[in-house]
Design a protein around this motif. Structure first.
Motif, PDB file in Angstrom:
ATOM      1  N   ASP A  19      18.282  41.099 124.994  1.00 37.84           N
ATOM      2  CA  ASP A  19      18.730  42.248 124.214  1.00 37.84           C
ATOM      3  C   ASP A  19      19.744  41.831 123.151  1.00 37.84           C
ATOM      4  OD1 ASP A  19      18.494  45.084 123.806  1.00 37.84           O
ATOM      5  OD2 ASP A  19      20.555  45.247 124.504  1.00 37.84           O
ATOM      6  N   ALA A  20      20.602  40.860 123.479  1.00 40.76           N
ATOM      7  CA  ALA A  20      21.521  40.332 122.474  1.00 40.76           C
ATOM      8  C   ALA A  20      20.735  39.715 121.318  1.00 40.76           C
ATOM      9  CB  ALA A  20      22.449  39.294 123.103  1.00 40.76           C
ATOM     10  N   THR A  21      19.642  39.027 121.654  1.00 46.00           N
ATOM     11  CA  THR A  21      18.785  38.444 120.612  1.00 46.00           C
ATOM     12  C   THR A  21      18.148  39.531 119.758  1.00 46.00           C
ATOM     13  OG1 THR A  21      18.295  36.557 122.040  1.00 46.00           O
ATOM     14  CG2 THR A  21      16.791  36.951 120.221  1.00 46.00           C
ATOM     15  N   ALA A  22      17.730  40.632 120.394  1.00 47.19           N
ATOM     16  CA  ALA A  22      17.132  41.740 119.635  1.00 47.19           C
ATOM     17  C   ALA A  22      18.131  42.316 118.633  1.00 47.19           C
ATOM     18  CB  ALA A  22      16.657  42.825 120.606  1.00 47.19           C
ATOM     19  N   HIS A  23      19.381  42.419 119.034  1.00 50.95           N
ATOM     20  CA  HIS A  23      20.409  42.913 118.108  1.00 50.95           C
ATOM     21  C   HIS A  23      20.638  41.934 116.957  1.00 50.95           C
ATOM     22  CE1 HIS A  23      21.291  45.776 121.349  1.00 50.95           C
ATOM     23  NE2 HIS A  23      22.000  46.465 120.469  1.00 50.95           N
ATOM     24  N   LEU A  24      20.528  40.637 117.257  1.00 51.46           N
ATOM     25  CA  LEU A  24      20.650  39.637 116.182  1.00 51.46           C
ATOM     26  C   LEU A  24      19.508  39.752 115.187  1.00 51.46           C
ATOM     27  CD1 LEU A  24      21.767  36.294 117.919  1.00 51.46           C
ATOM     28  CD2 LEU A  24      22.889  37.408 115.995  1.00 51.46           C
ATOM     29  N   ILE A  25      18.290  39.799 115.722  1.00 52.95           N
ATOM     30  CA  ILE A  25      17.109  39.772 114.857  1.00 52.95           C
ATOM     31  C   ILE A  25      17.011  41.023 114.002  1.00 52.95           C
ATOM     32  CG2 ILE A  25      14.573  39.834 114.889  1.00 52.95           C
ATOM     33  CD1 ILE A  25      14.658  37.955 117.276  1.00 52.95           C
ATOM     34  N   GLU A  26      17.352  42.175 114.588  1.00 55.49           N
ATOM     35  CA  GLU A  26      17.189  43.427 113.851  1.00 55.49           C
ATOM     36  C   GLU A  26      18.353  43.724 112.910  1.00 55.49           C
ATOM     37  OE1 GLU A  26      14.540  45.208 113.661  1.00 55.49           O
ATOM     38  OE2 GLU A  26      13.468  43.979 115.124  1.00 55.49           O
ATOM     39  N   ASN A  27      19.386  42.899 112.938  1.00 52.92           N
ATOM     40  CA  ASN A  27      20.457  43.086 111.966  1.00 52.92           C
ATOM     41  C   ASN A  27      19.904  42.843 110.555  1.00 52.92           C
ATOM     42  OD1 ASN A  27      22.795  41.971 110.178  1.00 52.92           O
ATOM     43  ND2 ASN A  27      23.824  42.980 111.892  1.00 52.92           N
ATOM     44  N   PRO A  28      20.120  43.772 109.627  1.00 56.39           N
ATOM     45  CA  PRO A  28      19.510  43.642 108.301  1.00 56.39           C
ATOM     46  C   PRO A  28      19.905  42.376 107.558  1.00 56.39           C
ATOM     47  CG  PRO A  28      21.157  45.414 108.353  1.00 56.39           C
ATOM     48  CD  PRO A  28      20.909  45.009 109.753  1.00 56.39           C
ATOM     49  N   ARG A  59      17.471  48.674 121.191  1.00 60.55           N
ATOM     50  CA  ARG A  59      18.746  48.752 120.463  1.00 60.55           C
ATOM     51  C   ARG A  59      18.881  50.114 119.782  1.00 60.55           C
ATOM     52  NH1 ARG A  59      18.127  47.854 115.154  1.00 60.55           N
ATOM     53  NH2 ARG A  59      20.241  47.016 114.884  1.00 60.55           N
ATOM     54  N   ALA A  60      18.665  51.178 120.543  1.00 63.02           N
ATOM     55  CA  ALA A  60      18.636  52.522 119.949  1.00 63.02           C
ATOM     56  C   ALA A  60      19.978  52.889 119.321  1.00 63.02           C
ATOM     57  CB  ALA A  60      18.256  53.546 121.020  1.00 63.02           C
ATOM     58  N   LEU A  61      21.091  52.626 120.004  1.00 66.00           N
ATOM     59  CA  LEU A  61      22.391  52.995 119.452  1.00 66.00           C
ATOM     60  C   LEU A  61      22.754  52.141 118.243  1.00 66.00           C
ATOM     61  CD1 LEU A  61      24.409  53.592 122.745  1.00 66.00           C
ATOM     62  CD2 LEU A  61      23.431  55.300 121.203  1.00 66.00           C
ATOM     63  N   ALA A  62      22.347  50.876 118.263  1.00 68.76           N
ATOM     64  CA  ALA A  62      22.594  50.029 117.097  1.00 68.76           C
ATOM     65  C   ALA A  62      21.795  50.538 115.897  1.00 68.76           C
ATOM     66  CB  ALA A  62      22.211  48.584 117.416  1.00 68.76           C
ATOM     67  N   TYR A  63      20.600  51.035 116.153  1.00 66.69           N
ATOM     68  CA  TYR A  63      19.775  51.618 115.084  1.00 66.69           C
ATOM     69  C   TYR A  63      20.518  52.788 114.440  1.00 66.69           C
ATOM     70  CZ  TYR A  63      15.854  54.192 112.962  1.00 66.69           C
ATOM     71  OH  TYR A  63      15.037  54.875 112.089  1.00 66.69           O
ATOM     72  N   LEU A  64      21.096  53.675 115.267  1.00 64.59           N
ATOM     73  CA  LEU A  64      21.852  54.811 114.725  1.00 64.59           C
ATOM     74  C   LEU A  64      23.111  54.345 113.996  1.00 64.59           C
ATOM     75  CD1 LEU A  64      21.664  57.509 117.560  1.00 64.59           C
ATOM     76  CD2 LEU A  64      20.403  57.438 115.406  1.00 64.59           C
ATOM     77  N   ALA A  65      23.762  53.305 114.527  1.00 63.21           N
ATOM     78  CA  ALA A  65      24.971  52.800 113.883  1.00 63.21           C
ATOM     79  C   ALA A  65      24.665  52.318 112.468  1.00 63.21           C
ATOM     80  CB  ALA A  65      25.573  51.664 114.714  1.00 63.21           C
TER      81      ALA A  65
END
Length: 633
Positions: free
Chosen positions: A127-136, A304-310
C-alpha cells in the motif's frame, strides 16, 4: 550474525527467576504503538470497503463499528485483565490445555499470528508503494513497478532490523499524531464538499433504494458483506501485546499490575473509539465523493481512497504531504509487525524446545522472515486487495480465539452473565471467520503453510535437541541434601526405579536384582531414585528432589519431571558437583524395539531410559573422566 545466542538464558530464565521491571510510558503514548498497526489501516480500509460493499460501504462499516465497540473491545478488555504481561489470548488458551494437545494448539495459533504479522508487513509495503506510484509527481516514473518497489521497501525493513532496531515510542507518537491530524483535515474537507454538493447524498440514497429496496434489505446485505471489512479490527491483539510498555502504579506487582491493566483498558477503549469515528467518516465521504470505477484494480483510488481525496480536494502539495505521512506510518507498521513477530515466537518456542539454535539470534530470523515476505509479495503480485483476505483471516482467527478464551475464563469464574455475553460474541466472530475463509480461502491456505512450517521446524528442532540437558535448576530438600552429603568421601550409587506400588517387596526385589545383575557387593550402600513424569510435552523446568526413607530401611530420592533421562542426568551432575565424587547409576535394560522406545521417550518422556541418560550426560559433560557412570544390566 549470531550475536545474541549467549543471551538466551537471560531472555528466557527459569520459572523462579525474578522478572525484570520495565520502564513504562503513559498509556496514551503506548497507544501510538498500537496505532501503527491499527490506524494505518485507514490507508487502505475505505477502498477495500468500497470494493466489498459498494454503495453499502457506510452501512457495512457501521456494522463493523458495532462489532468493534460491543464485541472485540469487551473481549480484549477482559484479555488485558487475564493476561497482563502481553502474552494475549494465546497464553490464556495455553493455560487451559496441557500435554501435546496444548502445544499443538498454540503452534496453530502462532501460525495464524505469523500470517497476521507477515501480511501486515507485505500489505503495508504494497500500500505504501501504491501511494508512491499514484503520486502525480512520481506516477510516470514509477508506473508498472509495484512489485519491485515493494521488494525494496521490504528489503529496507529487513536491513533496518539487521542493523539493529528497537521500537521508539516517541517516533510512533509523532507518526500517529501527524497521520491522524492529516486525516482530520481530509475528513472535514470531505464533509464540506458533501455540504456544498448535497446532490451527492441524494444520489447515494437513491442508488441504495434502487439496488436494495428497503432499509431491512440493506441491513441484511450489510451483515452478509461485513466480514470482508474485518481488516478494521486489526489492532486489538497488538494493543494487548504492548501492555508491558505501559507505566503502572507505584505499588504494582508482577502478579497484580493493577495500574498497567487500567492503562491498557484505557488504551484499548480510546483506540477503538478513535478508529470507529474515522471508519464511519471515511467510508461515508469516500463512497459519496469518489466514482465507483476509481476503486477498482488499477483505478486511482484503489488502495488509497483518502489520498485520492487529499489530492483532488486539497491540492497536489497537501496530497504529497499526505502520501509521505501515509507511506511513513505504513512502513513503520511493517516494522512494528516485524518486532512483534520477533517478540512473539521466543515466548513459546524456546520453552517447548522447538526453536533451532540459530533462531536464538535475531539476525538469522530477520533474514528468514524477509525472504518469506518476498515470497508473499511475489505470490500476491504486491496487490493490496489480494492480500486483504489473508490478513483478515489472521486477524479474525486471533480475535475468535480471544473470544473463546474469555468465555471459558468467565465460566470458570462463575460469571454467568459475562459467560453468555462472551459466548454470543465468540459465535459472531466464529461466523465472521468462517464466512471470510469460505469467500477468500487464500488466508487459511497461507495460515496452513505457516502452521505446517512452524510445526515442521519445531519438531525437527525438538528432535535434534532431545538429548540436551534441559533442567534449568536442581533444588534438593533437606532430607535429599542430607542423603547426598553422606557421600562426600565415597561414590553415591543410585538405583533407577520405576515406582509402582512402592511396597516393601518392590524395593527388596529391585535391590536384589540390581546387585545380582551388576555383581555389587552386599556391603555397598545404594539409594533408590524415582522419576514421575508430569507433562512430557514440557521442555525446560526446574527439578525439585525430595528425600524420604521407606519401610524404615530404603532411602529414596523422588523427582517430578517431563523427561526421566534428563531428570536423572541433571541429578547425577548435581551430586557430582556437590560431593566432588563420581556418582554411579544402575538400570535394567528396557524390553522392546529400541526405535519404538525412543519414540516413547520423545513423546512421553519414558522409554529407552539407560542409553538416553548416558547420551544426555555425554553431551552435557564432554570430559569422560568427570562424567557420572551409567551401568546397565
Amino acid at each position: 550474525m549470531l550475536e545474541g545466542l549467549s543471551d538466551m538464558a537471560k531472555q528466557h530464565p527459569g520459572p523462579h527467576a525474578e522478572a525484570p521491571r520495565e520502564e513504562g510510558a503513559h498509556w496514551f503514548r503506548v497507544m501510538c504503538l498500537t496505532g501503527l498497526d491499527y490506524f494505518s489501516t485507514l490507508g487502505y480500509q475505505p477502498g477495500i470497503a468500497a470494493l466489498a460493499a459498494s454503495l453499502l460501504s457506510p452501512i457495512a462499516t457501521i456494522v463493523l463499528v458495532v462489532v468493534t465497540l460491543f464485541g472485540a473491545l469487551p473481549v480484549y478488555r477482559r484479555v488485558a485483565v487475564e493476561s497482563p504481561h502481553g502474552q494475549g489470548s494465546i497464553a490464556m488458551l495455553e493455560r487451559l490445555l496441557s500435554f501435546w494437545q496444548g502445544k499443538l494448539f498454540v503452534l496453530t495459533l502462532l501460525g495464524f499470528a505469523a500470517t497476521d504479522f507477515m501480511i501486515t508487513i507485505t500489505l503495508s509495503a504494497a500500500d505504501a508503494t501504491a501511494h508512491l506510484i499514484e503520486n502525480p509527481h512520481l506516477h510516470s516514473a514509477l508506473s508498472g513497478k509495484q512489485v519491485m518497489l515493494t521488494f525494496v521497501l521490504v528489503a529496507l525493513l529487513g536491513a533496518v532490523f539487521l542493523k539493529g532496531f528497537s521500537e521508539a515510542i516517541g517516533l510512533a507518537v509523532v507518526l500517529v499524531a501527524v497521520y491522524l491530524a492529516l486525516n482530520v483535515v481530509v475528513v472535514v474537507n470531505g464533509f464540506w464538499h458533501v455540504l456544498e454538493e448535497p446532490h451527492v447524498f441524494g444520489d447515494w440514497t437513491d442508488g441504495l433504494t434502487a439496488e436494495h429496496g428497503n432499509a431491512l434489505a440493506m441491513i441484511g446485505v450489510a451483515l452478509i458483506v461485513f466480514p470482508k471489512l474485518a481488516l478494521g479490527l486489526s489492532g486489538f491483539e497488538t494493543g494487548v501485546a504492548v501492555m508491558p510498555h505501559i507505566e503502572g502504579d507505584p505499588d504494582d506487582t508482577e502478579e497484580k499490575p493493577t495500574g498497567r491493566i487500567r492503562g491498557a483498558r484505557h488504551l484499548l477503549t480510546t483506540a477503538a473509539v478513535i478508529m470507529s469515528v474515522f471508519l464511519i467518516a471515511t467510508s461515508l465521504i469516500t463512497t459519496l465523493l469518489i466514482p465507483t470505477a476509481a476503486f477498482k484494480s488499477g483505478g486511482p483510488a484503489n488502495g488509497r481512497a483518502l489520498a485520492y481525496l487529499a489530492h483532488e480536494n486539497l491540492g497536489s502539495a497537501f496530497g504529497s504531504v499526505y502520501d509521505l505521512s501515509t507511506i511513513a506510518i505504513l512502513w513503520f507498521a511493517g516494522a512494528s509487525a516485524m518486532a512483534g513477530l520477533l517478540n512473539l515466537m521466543p515466548r513459546y518456542l524456546p520453552r517447548y524446545g522447538m526453536a533451532p539454535h540459530w533462531a536464538r539470534a535475531v539476525r538469522p530470523t530477520v533474514i528468514v522472515l524477509t525472504l518469506i515476505a518476498f515470497l508473499l509479495t511475489w505470490l500476491f503480485d504486491a496487490s493490496v486487495d489480494a492480500q486483504g483476505g489473508a490478513y483478515a483471516t489472521g486477524v479474525l482467527v486471533l480475535i475468535s480465539s480471544a473470544a473463546v478464551a474469555v468465555t471459558i475464563a468467565a465460566h470458570k469464574a462463575g460469571e454467568r452473565r459475562w459467560t453468555v455475553t462472551f459466548a454470543v460474541i465468540a459465535a459472531v466472530f466464529l461466523y465472521t471467520t468462517a464466512v471470510n475463509i469460505a469467500e477468500r480461502p487464500d488466508g487459511v491456505k497461507i495460515g496452513a503453510c505457516f502452521i505446517a512450517g512452524i510445526m515442521l521446524v519445531s519438531f525437527l528442532s525438538r528432535l535434534k535437541r532431545s538429548f540436551e540437558l534441559r533442567v534449568t535448576d536442581v533444588v534438593l530438600d533437606e532430607v535429599a541434601e542430607r542423603f547426598v552429603r553422606d557421600y562426600m568421601h565415597r561414590p553415591l550409587r543410585l538405583i533407577a526405579n520405576e515406582p509402582n506400588s512402592r511396597d516393601l517387596a518392590e524395593y527388596r526385589d529391585k535391590l536384589r536384582q540390581i546387585r545380582q545383575d551388576n555383581d555389587i557387593p552386599a556391603e555397598d550402600d545404594l539409594v533408590f531414585v524415582e522419576v514421575t513424569v508430569r507433562d512430557p510435552s514440557d521442555f525446560e523446568a526446574e527439578l525439585t528432589v525430595h528425600g524420604e526413607v521407606l519401610h524404615e530401611r530404603y532411602r529414596v530420592l523422588s523427582l517430578q519431571s517431563s523427561s526421566v533421562p534428563n531428570a536423572l542426568a541433571a541429578l547425577l551432575l548435581q551430586v557430582r558437583d556437590l560431593t566432588g565424587q563420581q556418582p554411579h547409576i544402575y538400570f535394567e535394560w528396557t524390553e522392546g524395539n529400541p526405535f519404538a522406545q525412543f519414540l516413547r521417550f520423545f513423546l512421553f518422556g519414558q522409554g529407552e531410559i539407560a542409553p538416553v541418560t548416558r547420551e544426555v550426560l555425554r553431551e552435557a559433560e564432554p570430559n569422560r573422566s568427570r562424567r557420572p557412570a551409567v551401568h546397565v544390566g
